[in-house]
Write a protein that holds these residues in place. Structure first.
Motif, PDB file in Angstrom:
ATOM      1  N   GLU A 286       0.587  -1.016  -4.563  1.00 25.04           N
ATOM      2  CA  GLU A 286       0.610  -0.185  -3.355  1.00 25.04           C
ATOM      3  C   GLU A 286       1.411  -0.914  -2.276  1.00 25.04           C
ATOM      4  O   GLU A 286       1.343  -2.132  -2.159  1.00 25.04           O
ATOM      5  N   LEU A 287       2.135  -0.148  -1.477  1.00 30.07           N
ATOM      6  CA  LEU A 287       3.020  -0.723  -0.463  1.00 30.07           C
ATOM      7  C   LEU A 287       2.302  -1.109   0.835  1.00 30.07           C
ATOM      8  O   LEU A 287       2.691  -2.056   1.511  1.00 30.07           O
ATOM      9  N   ASN A 288       1.279  -0.359   1.204  1.00 26.90           N
ATOM     10  CA  ASN A 288       0.595  -0.580   2.486  1.00 26.90           C
ATOM     11  C   ASN A 288      -0.398  -1.748   2.387  1.00 26.90           C
ATOM     12  O   ASN A 288      -1.380  -1.674   1.649  1.00 26.90           O
ATOM     13  N   PRO A 289      -0.149  -2.847   3.126  1.00 31.04           N
ATOM     14  CA  PRO A 289      -0.997  -4.041   2.989  1.00 31.04           C
ATOM     15  C   PRO A 289      -2.472  -3.791   3.343  1.00 31.04           C
ATOM     16  O   PRO A 289      -3.361  -4.376   2.714  1.00 31.04           O
ATOM     17  N   ASP A 290      -2.740  -2.927   4.311  1.00 33.57           N
ATOM     18  CA  ASP A 290      -4.142  -2.628   4.662  1.00 33.57           C
ATOM     19  C   ASP A 290      -4.860  -1.971   3.482  1.00 33.57           C
ATOM     20  O   ASP A 290      -6.018  -2.269   3.184  1.00 33.57           O
ATOM     21  N   ALA A 291      -4.151  -1.039   2.840  1.00 38.39           N
ATOM     22  CA  ALA A 291      -4.752  -0.337   1.699  1.00 38.39           C
ATOM     23  C   ALA A 291      -5.007  -1.312   0.552  1.00 38.39           C
ATOM     24  O   ALA A 291      -6.053  -1.258  -0.102  1.00 38.39           O
ATOM     25  N   VAL A 292      -4.073  -2.242   0.327  1.00 40.46           N
ATOM     26  CA  VAL A 292      -4.257  -3.226  -0.753  1.00 40.46           C
ATOM     27  C   VAL A 292      -5.471  -4.105  -0.455  1.00 40.46           C
ATOM     28  O   VAL A 292      -6.295  -4.381  -1.330  1.00 40.46           O
ATOM     29  N   ARG A 293      -5.592  -4.494   0.813  1.00 36.34           N
ATOM     30  CA  ARG A 293      -6.759  -5.293   1.211  1.00 36.34           C
ATOM     31  C   ARG A 293      -8.050  -4.513   0.928  1.00 36.34           C
ATOM     32  O   ARG A 293      -9.012  -5.047   0.397  1.00 36.34           O
ATOM     33  N   ASP A 294      -8.051  -3.233   1.258  1.00 34.16           N
ATOM     34  CA  ASP A 294      -9.222  -2.395   0.964  1.00 34.16           C
ATOM     35  C   ASP A 294      -9.472  -2.343  -0.549  1.00 34.16           C
ATOM     36  O   ASP A 294     -10.610  -2.430  -1.006  1.00 34.16           O
ATOM     37  N   ALA A 295      -8.394  -2.200  -1.329  1.00 31.26           N
ATOM     38  CA  ALA A 295      -8.536  -2.082  -2.786  1.00 31.26           C
ATOM     39  C   ALA A 295      -9.161  -3.350  -3.378  1.00 31.26           C
ATOM     40  O   ALA A 295     -10.083  -3.270  -4.205  1.00 31.26           O
ATOM     41  N   VAL A 296      -8.683  -4.512  -2.928  1.00 29.62           N
ATOM     42  CA  VAL A 296      -9.219  -5.782  -3.437  1.00 29.62           C
ATOM     43  C   VAL A 296     -10.707  -5.869  -3.080  1.00 29.62           C
ATOM     44  O   VAL A 296     -11.562  -6.210  -3.913  1.00 29.62           O
ATOM     45  N   HIS A 297     -11.026  -5.514  -1.850  1.00 34.85           N
ATOM     46  CA  HIS A 297     -12.408  -5.520  -1.397  1.00 34.85           C
ATOM     47  C   HIS A 297     -13.242  -4.518  -2.223  1.00 34.85           C
ATOM     48  O   HIS A 297     -14.379  -4.805  -2.606  1.00 34.85           O
ATOM     49  N   ASN A 298     -12.667  -3.371  -2.495  1.00 30.12           N
ATOM     50  CA  ASN A 298     -13.397  -2.330  -3.225  1.00 30.12           C
ATOM     51  C   ASN A 298     -13.726  -2.720  -4.656  1.00 30.12           C
ATOM     52  O   ASN A 298     -14.765  -2.332  -5.195  1.00 30.12           O
TER      53      ASN A 298
END
Ligand code: SAH
Length: 406
Positions: A286-298
């Protein structure tokens, strides 16, 4: 001052529409045809579904058979994300609503038939509070004023609510009192974020944020998994239908527990994490760093250990994977409206994926991409529409492609 100025403007969106549909739409919503949002509001829901199915069939004719169009039981108030732009009308009254289609005029919206009702209520409360707190709405022409937009996101499954106040500058006078008063009206708000957007841009959110209250994100539950969603991450706007969509995607993927799955354009990791229980491993990009951070957390939140997420352009990432000789069994892809890229699709083919599940919110770019995939040796086996955007003309669907055996 960009509110609707004259009656002529109001009919813009209904031009060419059958009179019966126009009058039915206008009966249901006072800004029908003005805001440009619910183009199909005057039509019965059965007709809407039939129309979307036909549209999909026509666009994908000779490319992919379509199994149907899955609709909602109740096609109203399904949107979990409500965005309101703030402005003043010619008399100086504070208004909030949406930009009229392809313009910078603000159409005042009190209530919307497809938006979450609680979120609309919160936006109305904020509108009512501004005067006593001496908070001025931002004026795009002069650059004066503070409040530009309000974004409300509600997690339907958990009830958590995030309010994002988008301001033109970081200085927010008496913000603590403001938040306190807002929470007295709406104790159900679980977090408030200030987002600063000082630019003359059509983007709603800026890069800087402060959490004013709560954790700064909300959590929702989809297909039995829990997801953290922060303000700038993409999250599907119709969670009821998202479950229908993801279930179809999983059915098409037909995972057995051993596969290497790529979740491309993965957002906060929803598809990959739902798939992870039936896969060997999942790789999300995913390109959006905030979304990636959420994904790792999820992944952690759901105790999922076989999923990794990477922040990169999907095409570049998959090309690198393919160049390193990595093998993939199933690619799940959910690109934005512009569709995928030839670079991505070539790399997907190079990884040897037997199946590609393509989720699309734009059947036109989907048709283009399916034609390209055909050249690369992938046959579109079947597809189904899922009505994610009821009352509007937007069409979402999921398609299964499989590698043609030589
Ligand atoms: N699959 C997710 C998100 C789909 S929306 C879900 O169902 O919620 C499309 C996502 O693609 C967005 O999160 C967007 O940030 C991301 N995106 C857009 N261009 C991209 C690119 N070139 N490479 C990777 N991700 C991209």
């Amino acid at each position: 001052m960009r509110e609707i100025q004259n009656k002529g403007d109001q009919n813009k969106g209904t031009k060419g529409m059958a009179p019966a549909l126009r009058s039915q739409g206008q009966k249901l919503c006072p800004v029908f045809g003005v805001c440009g949002g619910c183009q199909l509001l005057g039509m019965s829901y059965e007709e809407q579904l039939a129309r979307k199915k036909e549209q999909l069939k026509k666009l994908l004719k000779g490319i992919c058979p379509i199994e149907g169009m899955l609709g909602m039981k109740d096609p109203f108030h399904y949107r979990n994300k409500v965005h309101a732009v703030f402005d003043r009308d010619r008399r100086g009254n504070i208004i909030s609503g949406i930009y009229q289609e392809s313009s910078h005029r603000v159409v005042h919206v009190e209530r919307c038939l497809i938006e979450d009702e609680k979120s609309d209520e919160i936006i109305g409360t904020i509108r009512g509070m501004l005067k006593s707190f001496k908070i001025r709405t931002y004026d795009e022409d002069t650059g004066f004023g503070l409040l530009r937009h309000v974004l409300v996101r509600r997690a339907f499954a958990t009830g958590e609510i995030m309010v994002v106040l988008v301001t033109a500058s970081p200085v927010f006078p008496s913000k603590n009192h403001f938040i306190k008063a807002l929470r007295e009206y709406h104790p159900e708000i679980t977090t408030v974020v200030q987002n600063i957007n000082g630019r003359g841009t059509s983007m709603v959110l800026g890069d800087k944020e402060h959490v004013l209250f709560g954790k700064g994100y909300i959590e929702d539950v989809l297909c039995g998994c829990r997801f953290r969603i922060s303000s700038r991450s993409f999250y599907q706007v119709n969670p009821t239908q998202t479950e229908v969509l993801y279930k179809k995607a999983m059915e098409y993927a037909g995972l057995t527990g051993k596969e290497t799955v790529v979740d491309a354009y993965c957002g906060i990791g929803t598809i990959g994490l739902v798939a992870a229980g039936n896969a060997g491993r999942v790789i999300g990009v995913e390109l959006n760093p905030d979304a990636v951070r959420d994904a790792v957390h999820n992944a952690k939140l759901n105790q999922i250990k076989n999923a990794r997420f990477y922040c990169n352009d999907a095409g570049r990432f998959l090309t690198q994977m393919a160049a390193q000789g990595e093998k993939v069994d199933v690619v799940m892809m959910d690109p934005p409206r512009s569709g995928s890229t030839e670079e991505f699709m070539r790399a997907a083919a190079k990884t040897g994926a037997e199946k590609i599940v393509y989720i699309s919110c734009n059947p036109e770019t989907l048709a283009r991409d399916l034609r390209f995939m055909k050249k690369l040796g992938y046959k579109a086996v079947k597809g189904v529409g899922v009505d994610m955007f009821c009352e509007t003309e937007h069409v979402e669907c999921v398609v299964l492609m499989s590698k043609v055996k030589e």
